[in-house]
Structures are given as structure tokens and as C-alpha cells.
Design an enzyme around this catalytic site. Structure first.
Site, mmCIF file in Angstrom:
data_model
loop_
_atom_site.group_PDB
_atom_site.id
_atom_site.type_symbol
_atom_site.label_atom_id
_atom_site.label_comp_id
_atom_site.label_asym_id
_atom_site.label_seq_id
_atom_site.Cartn_x
_atom_site.Cartn_y
_atom_site.Cartn_z
ATOM 1 C CE LYS A 1 53.282 4.699 104.470
ATOM 2 N NZ LYS A 1 54.115 5.339 103.447
ATOM 3 C CE1 TYR B 1 50.123 8.158 100.907
ATOM 4 C CE2 TYR B 1 49.420 5.940 100.333
ATOM 5 C CZ TYR B 1 50.090 6.808 101.181
ATOM 6 O OH TYR B 1 50.720 6.318 102.309
ATOM 7 C CG PHE C 1 56.207 7.421 93.721
ATOM 8 C CD1 PHE C 1 55.127 7.466 94.606
ATOM 9 C CD2 PHE C 1 56.929 8.590 93.524
ATOM 10 C CE1 PHE C 1 54.785 8.626 95.274
ATOM 11 C CE2 PHE C 1 56.594 9.772 94.185
ATOM 12 C CZ PHE C 1 55.521 9.786 95.059
ATOM 13 N NE ARG D 1 54.372 15.296 108.455
ATOM 14 C CZ ARG D 1 54.314 14.854 107.204
ATOM 15 N NH1 ARG D 1 53.628 13.741 106.922
ATOM 16 N NH2 ARG D 1 54.931 15.476 106.227
ATOM 17 C CB THR E 1 58.865 11.547 102.625
ATOM 18 O OG1 THR E 1 57.908 12.484 103.115
ATOM 19 C CG2 THR E 1 58.155 10.474 101.829
ATOM 20 N NE ARG F 1 58.238 8.032 106.952
ATOM 21 C CZ ARG F 1 57.442 9.011 106.550
ATOM 22 N NH1 ARG F 1 57.875 10.270 106.591
ATOM 23 N NH2 ARG F 1 56.229 8.753 106.120
ATOM 24 C CG ASN G 1 57.697 6.084 104.001
ATOM 25 O OD1 ASN G 1 56.739 5.299 104.074
ATOM 26 N ND2 ASN G 1 57.552 7.322 103.580
ATOM 27 C CG HIS H 1 50.432 8.300 106.024
ATOM 28 N ND1 HIS H 1 50.766 9.228 105.067
ATOM 29 C CD2 HIS H 1 49.277 8.745 106.586
ATOM 30 C CE1 HIS H 1 49.852 10.185 105.033
ATOM 31 N NE2 HIS H 1 48.930 9.915 105.947
ATOM 32 C CD GLU I 1 45.823 11.811 105.988
ATOM 33 O OE1 GLU I 1 46.438 11.164 106.860
ATOM 34 O OE2 GLU I 1 46.398 12.503 105.129
HETATM 35 P P1 CMP Z 1 53.673 8.788 102.895
HETATM 36 O O1 CMP Z 1 54.155 9.684 103.972
HETATM 37 O O2 CMP Z 1 52.620 7.793 103.220
HETATM 38 O O3 CMP Z 1 53.142 9.707 101.697
HETATM 39 C C1 CMP Z 1 53.249 9.378 100.336
HETATM 40 C C2 CMP Z 1 54.005 8.095 100.116
HETATM 41 O O4 CMP Z 1 54.519 7.923 98.803
HETATM 42 C C3 CMP Z 1 55.253 8.092 100.977
HETATM 43 O O5 CMP Z 1 54.934 7.999 102.342
HETATM 44 C C4 CMP Z 1 56.045 6.952 100.381
HETATM 45 O O6 CMP Z 1 55.577 5.666 100.800
HETATM 46 C C5 CMP Z 1 55.714 7.134 98.890
HETATM 47 N N1 CMP Z 1 56.790 7.898 98.202
HETATM 48 C C6 CMP Z 1 57.155 9.176 98.380
HETATM 49 N N2 CMP Z 1 58.167 9.512 97.555
HETATM 50 C C7 CMP Z 1 58.453 8.394 96.831
HETATM 51 C C8 CMP Z 1 59.398 8.101 95.802
HETATM 52 N N3 CMP Z 1 60.252 9.013 95.366
HETATM 53 N N4 CMP Z 1 59.399 6.867 95.300
HETATM 54 C C9 CMP Z 1 58.542 5.920 95.722
HETATM 55 N N5 CMP Z 1 57.607 6.157 96.703
HETATM 56 C C10 CMP Z 1 57.570 7.374 97.243
#
Ligand code: CMP
Length: 157
Positions: A9, A49, A57, A85, A91, A102, A112, A115, A126
Site C-alpha cells: 500500500k 472494499y 473510515f 495472511r 488488520t 504489520r 497497515n 493487503h 481479487e
Molecule cells: P485491508 O486488509 O486492506 O482491508 C480493509 C482495510 O480497511 C484495512 O486493511 C485497513 O487499511 C482499513 N481499516 C480497517 N479497519 C480500520 C479502522 N478501524 N480504521 C481505519 N481503517 C481501517
């Protein structure tokens, strides 16, 4: 072999962590089947998403993911969805286990770094979303014979 979709990312690019993240995947023995740098389009990310569209968010997530380019990657290997994973960790950066990508480099919920698809079905979906067929490479990696045992190479699972 199973495939999964990973996205390095924008925060990882800005924080000069691309090499470190790729190093971990390569050292683990995972095969890169495709990789490119691209500024992801909002409509693609809104689809990607979609399950988060009602979350507070969501808007911030789309802005962050479109701010600068990302690096989508296809990795290949046995049980690769689960392997990757586990390597990236949970996450929320602050809660992710030390030793994971992470857990070692993120203290943020949103930023984070990476993905990864959460299931085989999602991975297939995907991969089609981020790559065209002619961007995906089939080749024999030189160290393949040493990455898996003979049994693992020829058994389906
Ligand atoms: P990802 O694994 O790409 O999947 C969904 C994304 O949403 C996640 O990584 C984060 O970048 C974002 N995300 C998940 N939870 C939150 C949160 N509580 N606040 C802001 N961003 C979030």
C-alpha cells in the site's frame, strides 16, 4: 499451485518498506507470479472494499489508497492464502503480533502497509480485479526443488 493477491500500500512505499516486505515473501520461499506499480482508481477500490462501504473510515480508506501508487502482486505457493495472511498479521497494526509485517512495522488501523486476500475465493476474485491474464507469468523458479519436498510438489494439497 495456489495463488493469492497482495497489495503493497501507499504507506509502505512512502516509508521505504517495499524492499523489506518483498524480502520477507521471497525469503519465505514464495513465488512472485505478477507485480506492477499502479495508482489504483477509486471505482476499483470501491468494489474491492465494498464490504466496508458503510464504515466511518471508508472515505479515508479510499483517499489513502489513491494518494500515490500501490504495488499489486500475485504470490504463488502451497496454501499461499493462509501462509501470507499469517505473515502479514492481523488488520490493526497496534494489535498485530510481533514477527508479522504489520506487527513489526505498523501502529495504525488504516495504514497497515499491506493487503492480502482473506480466502481462496476472494484471492481468485481479487486477482481478476487487479491483473489481466497477460500480466501473470508462468515459469519454473530455480530453487523450486529445494522449497518443497517431492511429496509436497506433486500432491494437490
Ligand atoms: P485491508 O486488509 O486492506 O482491508 C480493509 C482495510 O480497511 C484495512 O486493511 C485497513 O487499511 C482499513 N481499516 C480497517 N479497519 C480500520 C479502522 N478501524 N480504521 C481505519 N481503517 C481501517
Amino acid at each position: 499451485m495456489e495463488r493469492t493477491l497482495v497489495i503493497i500500500k501507499p504507506d509502505a512505499i512512502n516509508r521505504c518498506l517495499v524492499g523489506e516486505i518483498l524480502r520477507r515473501f521471497e525469503k519465505k520461499g514464495l513465488k512472485i507470479a505478477a507485480m506492477k506499480m499502479v495508482t489504483l482508481q477509486p471505482y476499483v477500490l470501491k468494489e474491492h472494499y465494498a464490504e466496508h462501504k458503510d464504515k466511518v473510515f471508508f472515505k479515508g480508506l479510499i483517499n489513502y489508497m489513491t494518494s500515490i501508487p500501490s504495488i499489486p502482486i500475485i504470490l504463488e505457493g502451497k496454501d499461499i492464502v493462509n501462509v501470507v495472511r499469517t505473515m502479514i498479521g492481523s488488520t490493526q497494526g497496534r494489535e498485530a503480533e510481533p514477527g508479522t509485517i504489520r506487527g513489526d512495522y505498523s501502529v495504525s488501523n488504516q495504514n497497515n502497509l499491506v493487503h492480502a486476500a482473506e480466502s481462496k475465493e476472494k484471492a481468485e476474485e481479487e486477482i481478476k480485479r487487479f491483473f489481466k491474464e497477460d500480466e501473470i507469468y508462468t515459469y519454473q523458479k530455480m530453487n523450486f526443488d529445494w522449497i518443497y519436498s517431492k511429496d509436497e510438489k506433486y500432491l494437490k494439497k
